[in-house]
Design an enzyme around this catalytic site. Sequence first.
Site: not given
Length: 303
Positions: A177, A249, A252, A275
């Site tokens: 991201k 997801h 993950r 994260h």
Amino acid sequence: MKWQHALKDYQLYLKIERGLSQNSIDSYVLDIKKLILYLEDHNINTSPINISSEDIKSFIYETAKNVNTRTQSRIISGLRSFFNYIMFEDYRTDNPLELIESPKIGRKLPDTLSTEEIDKLISAIDLNKEYNNVKIGERNRSILETLYGCGLRVSELINLKLSDLFFDEGFIKVTGKGSKQRFVPIVDSTQKYINIYKDEIRPFINIKPGFEDTLFLNHNGRQLTRAMIFTIIKQLAKAIGLEKKISPHTFRHSFATHLLENDADLRSIQLMLGHESITTTEIYVHLDKSHLTKVIEEFHPRK
């Protein structure tokens, strides 16, 4: 200041100043467009500079009839961010959402798969399946092995490049991201399946210009889409009769949960998942409370 002008400037701000991904930007913009549409439908002639809290409350009340509390909370958060930007640019001195509270929502724990379920899903892949003379079965196996073996987001998976593979060092470079890059360890078994696809399948694909460095390709030689990865997983779940509602997801989440169950520390899991905050990673502790018990039993000074 007109809405469309403010929206255009806000998108540039999110991209350049905050470094958000296009998916995140689209999500922010969508909620603002919903507000604009509401104002037009109700003949409310106002602008980002002079819109009132009452107008926004009316929009949120109307929207709340058709969405759950989680979505409602996201909309309020997105609008608050937009008007914070309007204040930052000195177009107004207050945020009309300042006194509007988000609804209380529970923390949703992610679904996970057991290692046995993951093995069943991967075993259900027909490795001889071909499309346009391309063995997509081998490709699909390497995709699932990479999703689970490296704990990637689906967007990170489809954007993987050949130049991101550092197998001699035991890592892959992942762009997450906000275009933030990280190095993720990759085990030998995952490397093996990627190499089978890369060396024995990919060379026979007619690769289109611009996708020469893209690792996972469709049968037409272009980058795979997020939707295609969802479809592959849904079809495999149906094939083995899996009743859980899963998505890319889920692999993950399962990756992180299984690491925790095997005594990996949260900081290491945070780095591998990319994260930004450790609090995001802490959700996996809630999935496996037995891990907390083991930590207390092993490390508490008065055990």
